[in-house]
Design an enzyme around this catalytic site. Structure first.
Site, PDB file in Angstrom:
ATOM      1  CB  THR A   1      -0.975   0.053   1.197  1.00  6.97           C
ATOM      2  OG1 THR A   1      -1.566   1.363   1.226  1.00  6.97           O
ATOM      3  CG2 THR A   1      -0.291  -0.167   2.529  1.00  6.97           C
ATOM      4  CB  VAL A   2       0.948   4.292  -2.138  1.00  5.16           C
ATOM      5  CG1 VAL A   2       1.395   3.623  -3.427  1.00  5.16           C
ATOM      6  CG2 VAL A   2      -0.530   4.648  -2.191  1.00  5.16           C
ATOM      7  CG  ASP A   3      -2.776   5.026   1.604  1.00 10.10           C
ATOM      8  OD1 ASP A   3      -2.416   6.031   0.956  1.00 10.10           O
ATOM      9  OD2 ASP A   3      -3.869   4.471   1.434  1.00 10.10           O
TER      10      ASP A   3
END
Lengths: 428, 428
Positions: free
Chosen positions: A150-152
C-alpha cells in the site's frame, strides 16, 4: 512452468491476486511469489492469478501464469503496474458477505487451490483472514497469505509497506524540483506553491515531502498532515511569515487534511469572487484561502495517480522489499503457514539494514498506522529528525526501468485463461 | 576563471541572464555559454549573470560567475533549475519602456558588457533584439545573443526548443504510467483519467502525451489541443465510445483548450450540484462535464510546475541540445554576431541527427509556432504518424542526475555579487 504435471502427494495449486490501487512496484511482489512457487514444484502445481484481482477469483476468470514466457515474467520487475489487473472490491464481514466468501471457496475447490496469495492493504488482509477461517469451517484447507502492499504505508507491525518507498521518493523529488523552480522566479512571479498528495487517513506520503529539505529552513516550508488538526489562522500566519522571510513558500498538503472537527478541507469548499462555493481538492482550497488573505500569486499541482504509478522514479529499496515480500510470502505458504503476512523488520537506520519476518494477519487486518507525533515537529508543520531517520532510507537508491523510444519498455502478459470447471456463474 | 585580468585589446565582459519559467535543462545552456566564454579568454574578460534574470541587470545586481568553483559550474548539467534565478518581467516596446532599455545600457556601459546572452523564449528574444538596436542608437555596441529556451516549443525556425524535450518526456512517461494504473482497475474503479498539461497557446506538450501509445488504440485515447476548437458534444461522445470499447478512457488536455469562440475551458466554469459556478483548471472542468453527462468515476491530475522542472526524467537529447544551444550562442557572440539565436536543425528523424545553425532574432521574436494540422489526426483527438516522427526523437535517451540520500544532488552557487559601479538605482 510446465503446463501439465502429475499431481504428487501434497501438491496443490496456488492463486495470486492483486487488490486495490497499484503501486510502482506491485509486480515485483508478483515476481517474488512466482519465483518462490517455482522453487517448490513438489508442493505447488499450477500457479494462477485472478484477472482483475478478487473479481477474477469470484467469476472464475483465472490467468494461467505458467503459460507466460519467462522473459515476460522477469519483466514484472518493471512497468506496468497491475499486470494482472486489480480491483477495488471490498468484502465485508462473514455474516453480510458470506455468499461471496463461499463462492471463493467453491472456485478454490474446483481448481484445487491450496495457496492463496493476496497482495493488498488493510482491507485485503481482512479478506484473507476471513477466507482462511471460512475454509476451515467448510472443511477446505487453503493457506491464505497476505502480501503487503500500500502506498499509504498504514499497515501496522511492518516497518513500512512495499509501494510506499516509491511514492515517497516521487513526492520528495517532485517537491525538490518544484521548490527550486519557484525559488528561481519568486521575486517577480509565483510566491506560493502547493503540492497535494495522497493519504486520506495517514500522513506518511505528505511527510515524505519533508525529505526534499537538506537543512532547516529549506522547502517545503509547510506540511499538512491528517494527524494534525488544520487551523486556518495559524496556517495563514505561517505562510505569510515564510513569504516575508524567504520570498516564497512551498506547501505539501495531504488530501486528508482536516480541521479540529474532522471536516476534510477538500469537502469544505471555498467561495469564489462571486460568493459561489468552490468544491475541489485541498490544494485549490488552500490556494484560494491564501489568495484571499494575502493576495499572493500561487500555483498548485495535484499528482493523483502519477505519484503511485511512477515506476520511472521507484526507490530501489522499495523494489527490493516488494520483491522480498512476495518471495517470503510464497515461502511461508509452502512452509505450511496460514493467515500470516511477511513484514519488513528494520535492523538499523544508518546504514539501513532490514530483513523479513512474519506476523499473524489478525494483527494487521483493519488496523491503521498513523504518523506518530514525535515524527512531526512541535508546530505541526514539518518532520523531525526522528521522522527523517525513519523515512530517508525508504527512498534510497534508484531502480530505473529499461526504455524504448523514450518511454519505459514493458512486456504485456498473454493472460491465458484457465479452463472453467464450474457451471455456476457469479455476477459482480 | 581568474578574478581579475588585464583588459586586452577588444576584450570585453559578458552577461548571461535567464528569463521566464525554468526548464529541466536550462542550466545546461548556462554551462554551454560559460564554457564557450572560457575558450575565448582573449575576447571575453569577466562573465557575469543577472541575479533573477533581467531584474538583476536592471538593478545592477550581478553574480560573478568567475568566483564559482569549477565543480559547481560542472554541476549545472544537473539540478537545480534556474540556478541564477529568473524573472517574469517583460519589457514592452522601445517607446513605452525606453527608460528600462536605457537603464540596461547604462549598467552594461558601467561594467563594459560587450556580450549579452539572453536565455528565454519569444518575449526574451524581442528584448534582446530591441536592446541591440538601442545600443547602436546610443553608440554603445553590445552583441545580443538569444539562447533558446521554452518548454512550450513555440519558437519558429528552430526544429525544437531546449526544455521541450524534457517536459515532453515527463508527459509521455506520466501518461503511460497513469494509463497502466487506470487500466488495471477500471473494471471496478476509475473509468476516466485526465492529465492537464501546460501550453496555453500551442499544443506541443499535450501532443507529447501521444507518445505514451505504442500502437493504435493505446491510451491516451483523447488529446485536447489549443489548435483544435473544443466541441463538447463530440468530446463527450468520444469519451463514452472509448469507455464502452476499452473499459476506460485516458485524456491529455492542454491548459489552453478553448472552444470555437476562443473561450478557454479553464475560464468557462462549470456548475456544481447547487448550480454554483466552479472555476478552476481544464481537468476539473472536463471531469465535471463527463460526470454530469455519463456518470463515470473519474480522477484527474494537474502536473503544473512538476512537469517543467522534472530534471529527474530529462531527455538526454534535450540536455545535449540545451548545452549545445548555449555553447553555440557563446561562439556566435565571440565571432562578432549580433541579434542572432542558435537554432536546432534536423538532419534526419530516424536515426535522429541534428546540428546547430543560427537565425536573425527578428525572425523568431514574438512569433509563435503552433502544432501543424498534419501532426493532428483528422478527428482532432490524437497525433498522426508525422507528428510522432517529429516528436519521438526529442524524448530520446535518459540523463539521470546524481542522487544523494534518495534525492537529486545539486550544488548551490555562491552567487558572489559584482561590486556596484553606479550610484543610480532602479526600482522594479
Amino acid at each position: 512452468m510446465a503446463r501439465t504435471r502429475k499431481k504428487g502427494p501434497g501438491r496443490r495449486n496456488a492463486l495470486y491476486a492483486q487488490s486495490g490501487g497499484v503501486t510502482a512496484v506491485i509486480n515485483a511482489s508478483a515476481l517474488g511469489v512466482i519465483e518462490a512457487c517455482r522453487r517448490h514444484r513438489d508442493r505447488i502445481g499450477h500457479l494462477y492469478a485472478g484477472r482483475d484481482g478478487i473479481v477474477g477469483a469470484l467469476t472464475e476468470d483465472l490467468i494461467d501464469i505458467g503459460r507466460e514466457d519467462a522473459a515476460t515474467i522477469r519483466a514484472l520487475r518493471h512497468p506496468p503496474p497491475g499486470a494482472f489487473g486489480s480491483a477495488r472490491y471490498k468484502l465485508k464481514d462473514l455474516e453480510r458477505d458470506r455468499a461471496k466468501y463461499e463462492r471463493l471457496i467453491e472456485v478454490f475447490r474446483a481448481h484445487d487451490i491450496g495457496y492463496f496469495f493476496y497482495n493488498g492493504g488493510n482491507d485485503s488482509m481482512d479478506t484473507a483472514l476471513k477466507l482462511s477461517q471460512l475454509g476451515e469451517q467448510l472443511g477446505y484447507h487453503v493457506a491464505c497469505i497476505g502480501i503487503p502492499k500500500t502506498v499509504d504505508n498504514d499497515l501496522p507491525v511492518t516497518d513500512c509497506c512495499p509501494g510506499f518507498g516509491s511514492v515517497a521518493k516521487y513526492v520528495a523529488v517532485s517537491t525538490l524540483e518544484a521548490s527550486l523552480d519557484v525559488a528561481s522566479m519568486a521575486r517577480t512571479s509565483t510566491r506560493v506553491f502547493i503540492l497535494e498528495v495522497m493519504g486520506r487517513h495517514a500522513g506518511w506520503i505528505a511527510a515524505a515531502g519533508g525529505l526534499a529539505a537538506r537543512k532547516a529552513g529549506d522547502p517545503p516550508h509547510v506540511i499538512l498532515f491528517p494527524e494534525i488538526a488544520f487551523d486556518r489562522e495559524r496556517f495563514l500566519a505561517r505562510v505569510k511569515e515564510t513569504v516575508e522571510q524567504k520570498g516564497y513558500c512551498v506547501i505539501v498538503a495531504s488530501e486528508g487534511t482536516r480541521d479540529a472537527q474532522g471536516q476534510f478541507l477538500s469537502d469544505m469548499g471555498t467561495r469564489d469572487a462571486f460568493g459561489h462555493v468552490q468544491l475541489g481538492g485541498v490544494a485549490p482550497t488552500l490556494a484560494s484561502m491564501i489568495k484571499q488573505a494575502h493576495g499572493y500569486k500561487y500555483h498548485w499541482a495535484l499528482a493523483d495517480y502519477l505519484q503511485r504509478s511512477a515506476r520511472h522514479i521507484a526507490s530501489r529499496v522499495d523494489l527490493e522489499q516488494a520483491y522480498g515480500g512476495g518471495r517470503a510470502g510464497g515461502e511461508l505458504g509452502v512452509a505450511g503457514k496460514n493467515a500470516v503476512m511477511p513484514v519488513i523488520r528494520r535492523k538499523s537506520s544508518k546504514p539501513y539494514r532490514w530483513d523479513i519476518g512474519s506476523v499473524a494477519i489478525e494483527q494487521v487486518a483493519n488496523r491503521e498506522k498513523m504518523v506518530p507525533r514525535n515524527f512531526i515537529t512541535a508546530d505541526g508543520f514539518g518532520i523531525t529528525a526522528a521522522g527523517r531517520r525513519y523515512l530517508e532510507p525508504l527512498i534510497g537508491g534508484e531502480a530505473y526501468p529499461p526504455y524504448r523510444n523514450g518511454i519505459p519498455a514493458y512486456a504485456t502478459l498473454k493472460g491465458a485463461r484457465v479452463r472453467r470447471r464450474l457451471t455456476t456463474t457469479f455476477v459482480i
